[in-house]
Design a protein around this motif. Structure first.
Motif, PDB file in Angstrom:
ATOM      1  N   ALA A  28       0.830  -1.211   0.000  1.00 13.65           N
ATOM      2  CA  ALA A  28       0.000   0.000   0.000  1.00 13.65           C
ATOM      3  C   ALA A  28       0.860   1.255   0.000  1.00 13.65           C
ATOM      4  O   ALA A  28       0.566   2.217  -0.723  1.00 13.65           O
ATOM      5  N   LEU A  29       1.927   1.258   0.788  1.00 13.70           N
ATOM      6  CA  LEU A  29       2.815   2.419   0.815  1.00 13.70           C
ATOM      7  C   LEU A  29       3.494   2.633  -0.532  1.00 13.70           C
ATOM      8  O   LEU A  29       3.651   3.767  -0.988  1.00 13.70           O
ATOM      9  N   LEU A  31       2.262   1.751  -3.459  1.00 13.54           N
ATOM     10  CA  LEU A  31       1.238   2.247  -4.381  1.00 13.54           C
ATOM     11  C   LEU A  31       0.958   3.731  -4.162  1.00 13.54           C
ATOM     12  O   LEU A  31       0.781   4.477  -5.124  1.00 13.54           O
ATOM     13  N   ILE A  32       0.928   4.147  -2.922  1.00 11.99           N
ATOM     14  CA  ILE A  32       0.689   5.570  -2.630  1.00 11.99           C
ATOM     15  C   ILE A  32       1.826   6.420  -3.181  1.00 11.99           C
ATOM     16  O   ILE A  32       1.597   7.461  -3.800  1.00 11.99           O
ATOM     17  N   ALA A  33       3.059   5.976  -2.987  1.00 10.69           N
ATOM     18  CA  ALA A  33       4.213   6.735  -3.479  1.00 10.69           C
ATOM     19  C   ALA A  33       4.231   6.788  -5.006  1.00 10.69           C
ATOM     20  O   ALA A  33       4.511   7.833  -5.596  1.00 10.69           O
ATOM     21  N   SER A  34       3.918   5.662  -5.660  1.00 10.29           N
ATOM     22  CA  SER A  34       3.944   5.658  -7.124  1.00 10.29           C
ATOM     23  C   SER A  34       2.773   6.450  -7.702  1.00 10.29           C
ATOM     24  O   SER A  34       2.898   7.050  -8.766  1.00 10.29           O
ATOM     25  N   THR A  35       1.649   6.462  -7.027  1.00 12.43           N
ATOM     26  CA  THR A  35       0.496   7.228  -7.506  1.00 12.43           C
ATOM     27  C   THR A  35       0.801   8.722  -7.498  1.00 12.43           C
ATOM     28  O   THR A  35       0.414   9.443  -8.422  1.00 12.43           O
ATOM     29  N   LYS A  36       1.508   9.181  -6.490  1.00 11.21           N
ATOM     30  CA  LYS A  36       1.838  10.602  -6.418  1.00 11.21           C
ATOM     31  C   LYS A  36       2.739  11.008  -7.578  1.00 11.21           C
ATOM     32  O   LYS A  36       2.491  11.999  -8.252  1.00 11.21           O
ATOM     33  N   SER A  37       3.774  10.221  -7.856  1.00  3.98           N
ATOM     34  CA  SER A  37       4.668  10.566  -8.962  1.00  3.98           C
ATOM     35  C   SER A  37       3.963  10.390 -10.305  1.00  3.98           C
ATOM     36  O   SER A  37       4.200  11.154 -11.237  1.00  3.98           O
ATOM     37  N   SER A  39       0.731  10.837 -10.866  1.00  5.25           N
ATOM     38  CA  SER A  39      -0.196  11.949 -11.058  1.00  5.25           C
ATOM     39  C   SER A  39       0.548  13.221 -11.470  1.00  5.25           C
ATOM     40  O   SER A  39       0.041  14.014 -12.269  1.00  5.25           O
TER      41      SER A  39
END
Length: 73
Positions: A28-29, A31-37, A39
């Motif tokens: 989950a962590l 995925l959150i980090a990759s989603t930010k970059s 976006s």
């Protein structure tokens, strides 16, 4: 008779569940980090397209006689 704390320490019945929770937390962590970059990259792409289209429409207004073409003079 063993103390309850020693029995709890040696008990491994919930170990698999704890490992799965830690693994899911790590995923989950990530995925959150990759989603930010991701976006930010998508935002930059849309910004580039918007600037390109804006520049093309601004410079595209010059030229041509405005008759629509194909008609007799």
């Amino acid at each position: 008779m063993r103390s309850p704390l020693v029995r709890l320490w040696k008990d491994q019945s919930g170990q698999d569940l704890a490992e799965y929770v830690l693994l899911l937390l790590l995923i989950a962590l990530m995925l959150i980090a990759s989603t930010k970059s991701l976006s930010q990259a998508i935002g930059n792409a849309f910004r580039t397209v918007t600037n390109t289209v804006s520049a093309a429409t601004t410079s595209g207004n010059s030229g041509g006689n405005g008759t629509g073409g194909g008609g007799a003079p």
